[in-house]
Scaffold this active site. Sequence first.
Site, PDB file in Angstrom:
ATOM      1  CD  GLU A 165      34.715  84.580  14.613  1.00 22.46           C
ATOM      2  OE1 GLU A 165      34.405  84.340  15.809  1.00 22.46           O
ATOM      3  OE2 GLU A 165      35.623  83.979  14.019  1.00 22.46           O
ATOM      4  CG  HIS A 183      35.023  78.763  13.329  1.00 26.46           C
ATOM      5  ND1 HIS A 183      33.780  79.358  13.421  1.00 26.46           N
ATOM      6  CD2 HIS A 183      35.864  79.544  14.064  1.00 26.46           C
ATOM      7  CE1 HIS A 183      33.862  80.434  14.174  1.00 26.46           C
ATOM      8  NE2 HIS A 183      35.104  80.570  14.574  1.00 26.46           N
TER       9      HIS A 183
END
Length: 286
Positions: free
Chosen positions: A144, A177
Amino acid sequence: MTEIESSGWTCLSSVFACIFLTFGYVASLYVWGTKLNRDHPSVIKRRFFSVTCIMLVAPFYTNYFLSDETLSKGDLLAQLGIRASGLVAASILPLILTAVLFLGPLTMQFLSGTWKLYAEPLYWISSWQDLIWVRNHFMAPLSEEWVFRACMMPMLLQCLKPMTAVFMGPVLFGIAHFHHLFERINTGYNFQTALMISLFQFAYTSLFGAYSAYLFVRTGHVVAPLLAHIFCNHMGFPNFGEVNQYPPTQRILIIFSFLLGFSIWCMYISSMTNPDIYDNRLHWET
């Protein structure tokens, strides 16, 4: 094409490139089409492979969208936050700053005896043998931060002011997410509950993303947000409800630690991320 039109096109293409990279990252998690739970070992291993491929491709993708003017200020590695100058400071100071923010939870861990567990070698050995732990504490932060900070932020910074990029990029990080919404529904959550949890996750991942992007832009090092991300994933979101489980005296100490940690963090976030400390002349003008 005029200079203004060229600048506008560069900015528009950079933003859309970031959006496409976001969807590419999320899509890589589902390319296998399995119905197994996300915590199943085979799913975790396949996703490790998928995000690794994205991580390998992402720098070349970023380089394609970086203008000659941007690259003239620093080569690709420097744009990605990989450089030797200021590395030691970037590996230590932002992590200390982040730990200060978590002074309350750290105090709770100390009082509960959790700190003793960290001194046990078997704890770390067993943790690295646990794929879920490795995903949460290593692979997720690494992939990420590499994709959403190292590879995405340079594209935004070439056309946006630093603080604008700091708050715009994390929105994509938070949206990324949202795929957990469908995973929660598949594991038995009703839609309303799954949506509320996902909205909460979107809120705090976006806030953390802004903090992480701030560390990247201020220090010019990807290691700064990476270590902060690993630490935050380890600590988890503070469980304020647990405070009531401690005796009154300890409860006062914990509440004081929460307030003290947040106050010190606010006071020193600017000075401890001063670009001069990290010899950063690329992403932040001093």
